[in-house]
Design a protein around this motif. Sequence first.
Motif, PDB file in Angstrom:
ATOM      1  N   ARG A   1      -5.868   8.329 -12.549  1.00  0.00           N
ATOM      2  CA  ARG A   1      -6.446   9.516 -11.919  1.00  0.00           C
ATOM      3  C   ARG A   1      -5.522  10.718 -12.056  1.00  0.00           C
ATOM      4  N   SER A   2      -4.236  10.480 -11.933  1.00  0.00           N
ATOM      5  CA  SER A   2      -3.271  11.574 -12.042  1.00  0.00           C
ATOM      6  C   SER A   2      -3.201  12.132 -13.464  1.00  0.00           C
ATOM      7  N   ALA A   3      -3.404  11.231 -14.463  1.00  0.00           N
ATOM      8  CA  ALA A   3      -3.293  11.636 -15.844  1.00  0.00           C
ATOM      9  C   ALA A   3      -4.590  12.177 -16.422  1.00  0.00           C
TER      10      ALA A   3
ATOM     11  N   ALA B   1      -2.097   0.570  -8.601  1.00  0.00           N
ATOM     12  CA  ALA B   1      -1.125   1.514  -9.154  1.00  0.00           C
ATOM     13  C   ALA B   1      -1.614   2.084 -10.477  1.00  0.00           C
ATOM     14  N   ARG B   2      -2.192   1.238 -11.309  1.00  0.00           N
ATOM     15  CA  ARG B   2      -2.733   1.723 -12.587  1.00  0.00           C
ATOM     16  C   ARG B   2      -3.860   2.733 -12.352  1.00  0.00           C
ATOM     17  N   ARG B   3      -4.739   2.465 -11.414  1.00  0.00           N
ATOM     18  CA  ARG B   3      -5.846   3.377 -11.146  1.00  0.00           C
ATOM     19  C   ARG B   3      -5.339   4.732 -10.657  1.00  0.00           C
ATOM     20  N   LEU B   4      -4.344   4.720  -9.789  1.00  0.00           N
ATOM     21  CA  LEU B   4      -3.791   5.982  -9.299  1.00  0.00           C
ATOM     22  C   LEU B   4      -3.135   6.765 -10.429  1.00  0.00           C
ATOM     23  N   ASP B   5      -2.436   6.089 -11.305  1.00  0.00           N
ATOM     24  CA  ASP B   5      -1.823   6.763 -12.447  1.00  0.00           C
ATOM     25  C   ASP B   5      -2.877   7.324 -13.383  1.00  0.00           C
TER      26      ASP B   5
ATOM     27  N   ALA C   1       0.834  -1.204   0.000  1.00  0.00           N
ATOM     28  CA  ALA C   1       0.000   0.000   0.000  1.00  0.00           C
ATOM     29  C   ALA C   1       0.867   1.253   0.000  1.00  0.00           C
ATOM     30  N   ALA C   2       1.922   1.237   0.810  1.00  0.00           N
ATOM     31  CA  ALA C   2       2.819   2.382   0.854  1.00  0.00           C
ATOM     32  C   ALA C   2       3.555   2.559  -0.469  1.00  0.00           C
ATOM     33  N   GLY C   3       3.992   1.437  -1.060  1.00  0.00           N
ATOM     34  CA  GLY C   3       4.705   1.522  -2.324  1.00  0.00           C
ATOM     35  C   GLY C   3       3.841   2.033  -3.457  1.00  0.00           C
ATOM     36  N   VAL C   4       2.583   1.623  -3.485  1.00  0.00           N
ATOM     37  CA  VAL C   4       1.664   2.096  -4.518  1.00  0.00           C
ATOM     38  C   VAL C   4       1.340   3.575  -4.323  1.00  0.00           C
ATOM     39  N   ALA C   5       1.250   4.011  -3.082  1.00  0.00           N
ATOM     40  CA  ALA C   5       0.884   5.396  -2.802  1.00  0.00           C
ATOM     41  C   ALA C   5       1.982   6.384  -3.198  1.00  0.00           C
ATOM     42  N   LEU C   6       3.225   5.963  -3.189  1.00  0.00           N
ATOM     43  CA  LEU C   6       4.346   6.866  -3.472  1.00  0.00           C
ATOM     44  C   LEU C   6       4.653   6.868  -4.968  1.00  0.00           C
ATOM     45  N   PRO C   7       4.626   8.021  -5.620  1.00  0.00           N
ATOM     46  CA  PRO C   7       4.906   8.080  -7.062  1.00  0.00           C
ATOM     47  C   PRO C   7       6.270   7.499  -7.434  1.00  0.00           C
TER      48      PRO C   7
END
Length: 249
Positions: free
Chosen positions: A239-241, A233-237, A76-82
Amino acid sequence: MRRTIATGLGVLTAANLLNNRVARRWAPVTSAAATGALLLIARRAGLTRHELGFRDARAGAATGGALAAAVAAGYAAGVALPRTRPLFHDQRALALSRRRVLEEALVQVPFGTVLLEEVGFRGVLPALLGRVLPARTAVAASAALFGVWHVLPALDMARANPALGRLTAGEDPAPGDGRRGGVEAGRLVAGTVASTALAGLVFHGLRHRAGLLAPALLHVATNSLGYAAARAARRLDDRSAGPAAPLRR
């Protein structure tokens, strides 16, 4: 005894080839059959349940459960950090449908991977080797063979997860200039063999302290939760994009 050890290694070699190159979707069946064959070999060799690590189920569940929770927190921590998120961009998970991801996490990993590897490399093999070698040498040899077992998966990882491949080979996981086409296969394989051999020693330490269930639960968590981490990780990316195509269902 040497012939018995050679037979066990033959069973593991055949299962490795079948699971990684011939019939990957049938890995749970292949691994179950290979596990049964190894246990039959162990029985004929006179190995006891205690020697194989089938003990302390309560302690194993407690230890393995705690370590699995730690893995979940680390992911969870690794996925949260860009900075570390690219390490989870594994096409072996991202290219699958949701149903196939569940199959991998709940069936393929526990029964196609962990069952055979834990019984084979933390149970039967070190116990057999312990009949002809000093105990520590037998454990070290089993761990080394566990590293070699991962040569074929390492080649797949080089294609599916370049960032993790670069990290495993001791390089910066950030994308390079592309001129080398990623990490050289030889360095990646060497790094994977070394790291998984070390993991084999750690897993055997857990098996020695709390029985075979402890490393098995940690192993399942490490592999199965990786699928969830990749999709998160894909979902967070995404959202960022901004707006993007949804994940395959």
